[in-house]
Structure formats: C-alpha cells, structure tokens
Enzyme design. Structure first.
Site, mmCIF file in Angstrom:
data_model
loop_
_atom_site.group_PDB
_atom_site.id
_atom_site.type_symbol
_atom_site.label_atom_id
_atom_site.label_comp_id
_atom_site.label_asym_id
_atom_site.label_seq_id
_atom_site.Cartn_x
_atom_site.Cartn_y
_atom_site.Cartn_z
ATOM 1 N N TYR A 1 22.867 -22.659 -71.109
ATOM 2 C CA TYR A 1 21.444 -22.327 -71.090
ATOM 3 C C TYR A 1 20.790 -22.764 -69.778
ATOM 4 O O TYR A 1 19.826 -22.151 -69.324
ATOM 5 C CB TYR A 1 20.715 -23.017 -72.249
ATOM 6 C CG TYR A 1 21.164 -22.518 -73.593
ATOM 7 C CD1 TYR A 1 22.375 -22.923 -74.128
ATOM 8 C CD2 TYR A 1 20.382 -21.636 -74.313
ATOM 9 C CE1 TYR A 1 22.798 -22.468 -75.357
ATOM 10 C CE2 TYR A 1 20.802 -21.176 -75.544
ATOM 11 C CZ TYR A 1 22.006 -21.588 -76.060
ATOM 12 O OH TYR A 1 22.427 -21.132 -77.266
ATOM 13 N N LYS B 1 35.430 -27.295 -77.560
ATOM 14 C CA LYS B 1 36.499 -26.322 -77.304
ATOM 15 C C LYS B 1 37.357 -26.935 -76.190
ATOM 16 O O LYS B 1 37.552 -26.339 -75.122
ATOM 17 C CB LYS B 1 35.854 -24.976 -76.911
ATOM 18 C CG LYS B 1 36.818 -23.814 -76.795
ATOM 19 C CD LYS B 1 37.269 -23.245 -78.110
ATOM 20 C CE LYS B 1 38.293 -22.147 -77.903
ATOM 21 N NZ LYS B 1 39.031 -21.798 -79.127
ATOM 22 N N ASP C 1 36.045 -23.002 -83.109
ATOM 23 C CA ASP C 1 36.470 -21.853 -83.923
ATOM 24 C C ASP C 1 36.895 -22.314 -85.309
ATOM 25 O O ASP C 1 36.548 -21.707 -86.334
ATOM 26 C CB ASP C 1 37.578 -21.048 -83.219
ATOM 27 C CG ASP C 1 38.574 -21.910 -82.461
ATOM 28 O OD1 ASP C 1 38.361 -23.144 -82.372
ATOM 29 O OD2 ASP C 1 39.574 -21.376 -81.952
ATOM 30 N N ASP D 1 23.941 -23.854 -81.492
ATOM 31 C CA ASP D 1 23.050 -22.730 -81.754
ATOM 32 C C ASP D 1 23.693 -21.811 -82.802
ATOM 33 O O ASP D 1 23.072 -21.411 -83.799
ATOM 34 C CB ASP D 1 22.840 -21.975 -80.432
ATOM 35 C CG ASP D 1 21.690 -20.995 -80.485
ATOM 36 O OD1 ASP D 1 21.085 -20.862 -81.554
ATOM 37 O OD2 ASP D 1 21.405 -20.353 -79.457
ATOM 38 N N ASP E 1 23.042 -21.633 -87.284
ATOM 39 C CA ASP E 1 22.616 -20.390 -87.947
ATOM 40 C C ASP E 1 23.608 -20.037 -89.049
ATOM 41 O O ASP E 1 23.225 -19.614 -90.153
ATOM 42 C CB ASP E 1 22.546 -19.230 -86.947
ATOM 43 C CG ASP E 1 21.136 -19.034 -86.403
ATOM 44 O OD1 ASP E 1 20.402 -20.036 -86.339
ATOM 45 O OD2 ASP E 1 20.770 -17.898 -86.054
#
Ligand code: NAD
Length: 363
Positions: free
Chosen positions: A148, A195, A227, A251, A255
């Site tokens: 970001y 990751k 993952d 993020d 959700d």
C-alpha cells in the site's frame, strides 16, 4: 477504571460516503446513550472525508478534519468510496487517499479486528454451525507498510506496473508487541501469517516476530503461510486466537473471516497507534444499498464498543453495548444482511429500526 469515575472525551465523527453516515449516526447515538447512562461527557465534532470531502473542498482529507482529528481522543468513522472512482481507476484525487493519509498522519499502525460470532447468527453464516460455534479470533493487521505504501511504478506505455512490498523491522516489532500483549489477555496463542517461503519481506516479518516472541514465553507462537491460513480459517476457525499479519494479507483474510461473523455488517475494527484511535466498521460505503435505509448499523455500534474498551478503558460500558447487540439479536431483530428465516421470532428492521432497539436495550 472504577465504575463511578466519569470521563470527558472529545470524539470526532466522520460519516464519509454511502452508508457511512447512515450507520455512523447510530454509533454516535449509542455513545450519547452511554454518556447519559454512565454520566460521562462526550463532546462531538463532525468532519468530512472521502468523496463527500472531495465534492465539498476538492481534498479527500481537508485540513479542518485533520486538525480536529489531532485534537480528538477518538474518531468514529463510517466508510469512504463512490462508484465514480471504482469505475475510473485513472482519477487522480480519490476518496481512499483520505483514509490512507489519516492513518499515516495519526500513526495508526495496528488494525484490530475481533471476529466473534453472536450465537443468534449461527444460521446466517454460509459456514456450518458446528464448525463456527465458539470461534473467537482477534486479528492484528499491520497498517502502515506493505504494497500500500511501497514505491509504485508504471511504464509510460502502460505495458507494466509494480507496487513494492516493503517492511521495516520497527514496523513489525511494534505491532508484534501489541499482538503478544493482547494474546496474554486472551488464550495465549498467537499465529503469525506470512508468505516466508517466497517473499523476502515475509522472511523479515517472520524473523522479527520470532525475536519478539522470545520476550513472551507464556504465549505460544506459531507461523502459517497465508494460503494455508485462508483455508484453515474456513476449515477450523476455532484453532485461532490472535492472528498477526501484514497489511495486504490482513485486508483479504479479515474480509474472508467476516463470514465467520455472519456478515460484513457485523464487523468492527479499531486502528491504533500511540495517540488517537480510529474506530470503524470493516465494510465499505456499500453503494448498492446506500440511501435505502437497510444498512446494518451493528458494525458501527460494535466499533463504539471497541472505542469504549480500547480507547477509553471503559470496560463495563463496552460490555453493555455488546450485551445490547446480543439482546437485540436474541429478541429476533434482523437487518436484511443477517436475515434468517429459521429464526422463529425474527423481525425485519432497517438501519433506524435496528439502532432504536440497541438504544432501547442499552437504556
Ligand atoms: P462494501 O463493504 O461496501 O460492500 C460489500 C457488500 O457488503 C455489498 O453487497 C454491501 O451491500 C454489503 N454490506 C456492506 N456493509 C453492509 C452493512 N452495514 N449492512 C448490510 N450490507 C452491507 O465493499 P465494496 O462493495 O467492495 O466497496 C464499495 C465501496 O466502498 C468502494 O468504493 C470501496 O473502495 C469502498 N470501501 C471502503 C472501505 C472503507 O471506507 N474502510 C472499505 C472497503 C471498501
């Protein structure tokens, strides 16, 4: 803080765009009801941000809002966003710039998202009740680093673009400490999600979390690839207590995890740093339902509970708000996003109907 102690707090209310002002209105009403019931003094100011601010001033975060924010003890925010910008990614002045900037200006580096399912909403989730029951997760999503804020580049001819994924150790350290402290107050288990098998920034993340973990020997610290975490959240959400993760992974995962809580309309969040905290629903401006009076205000109301608990250390008041939500749901009141025809006494309400019930139970 003892029950009889009265507090005086300045609260900036930023409704924003779409359903933002519709739901935030009820967050504010709940704060007013809490002030009245417990004898506190909350002084409210209003500020513009996002599309509404661009329309009024040309700036997604006007100086007036920022200066009010700096003088506030807490900020209650709704949501920003408008289809105009989603349809035209080329627009230079954008609502989300206001949100990113206020987070940066206030040094808000940790986004806390509690994921807890109210028993009454077991049937509203798309996940099986037996998998969900008892799930109680607290996410710590990093807010100031990652793709970001990393350098953004684009080829002149439009043939490639890149966003730099970057983390500094200090950014990982400060949120990791907050997350370990929170885990200590809970079930003493922390899972750091990254990751690290492919990303250099994740390897730095993991090494830093491992180093900080040594200071919290009473907290069990594990690491999981993102993952796998995405899969495990749905397969067996009860295995998680505190999840610590980076900006982008957080993020997406939060959700996904909203489905554990039944709806986006149920999830609150707190963004904290070393000063003024920022409390907001995780949902966006929901242009598809804006202006229809059907948005669920509970995420905003639960954000108020977080403000009372984390921002003002008013534990009893925070619990009273959560209890009012629980009682309202038990009484059968449902907005359309959490509607479930299996609830025998279920009564459909809009934003205002839901807000009024919360105030009634609270008072
Ligand atoms: P969204 O969260 O606004 O909506 C996703 C879906 O959930 C929609 O179907 C919506 O109707 C529903 N929903 C969301 N909140 C609800 C509520 N309180 N009650 C009932 N239903 C609810 O996400 P989106 O559609 O991807 O984005 C819409 C706009 O919001 C975009 O412009 C986006 O950039 C912006 N956005 C802002 C924020 C923020 O301000 N923090 C966060 C996410 C998205």
């Amino acid at each position: 803080m003892a029950k009889q102690e009265k507090v005086r707090k300045r609260i900036l209310v930023i409704g924003g765009d779409g359903i933002g002002p519709e739901v935030t209105r009820w967050g504010r009403r709940v704060l007013e009801a809490v002030a009245e019931k417990y004898g506190h003094e909350f002084i409210f100011e209003e500020g513009l941000m996002g599309h509404a601010a661009i329309e009024a001033t040309g700036d997604p975060l006007p100086e007036d809002t920022l200066s009010k924010a700096r003088q506030s003890d807490a900020i209650l925010f709704g949501a920003i966003g408008h289809p105009k910008y989603d349809q035209d990614p080329g627009l230079k002045v954008r609502p989300e710039q206001g949100l990113l900037r206020i987070r940066k200006e206030l040094g808000l580096y940790a986004n806390l998202r509690p994921i807890k399912l109210f028993d009454e909403l077991l049937a509203a989730s798309s996940i099986k009740p037996e998998v969900l029951q008892g799930a109680d997760i607290l996410f710590f999503r990093e807010l100031t680093g990652d793709v970001y804020f990393g350098e953004k580049k684009k080829a002149e001819d439009g043939s490639w673009a890149s966003d730099l994924m970057i983390y500094h150790t200090y950014e990982v350290e400060r949120i990791a400490r907050r997350a370990f402290e929170a885990a200590r107050q809970r079930r003493k288990t922390l899972c750091s999600v990254d990751k690290a098998n492919v990303l250099e920034s994740s390897r730095l993340w993991r090494a830093t979390v491992q180093r900080i973990a040594a200071d919290y020997p009473d907290v069990k610290c594990t690491h999981m690839f993102v993952d796998n975490a995405a899969m495990q959240l749905i397969r067996d959400p009860r295995q998680f207590d505190v999840i610590l993760t980076a900006n982008l992974f957080g993020d997406i995962l939060t959700d996904e995890a909203s489905q554990i809580a039944g709806s986006m309309g149920m999830l609150a969040s707190a963004s904290i740093g070393d000063g003024t905290g920022f409390y907001e629903p995780i949902h966006g401006s929901a242009p598809d339902i804006a202006g229809k009076g059907i948005a669920n205000p509970l995420a905003s109301i639960l954000s108020v509970a977080l403000m009372l608990q984390i921002g003002f250390q008013l534990q009893e008041e925070a619990e009273a708000v959560v209890r009012a939500v629980d009682q309202t749901l038990k009484a059968g009141y449902r907005t359309v996003d959490i509607a479930d025809k299996h609830t025998p006494n279920h009564m459909m309400v809009g934003t205002d109907g839901m807000g009024q019930q919360i105030i009634r139970f609270l008072s």
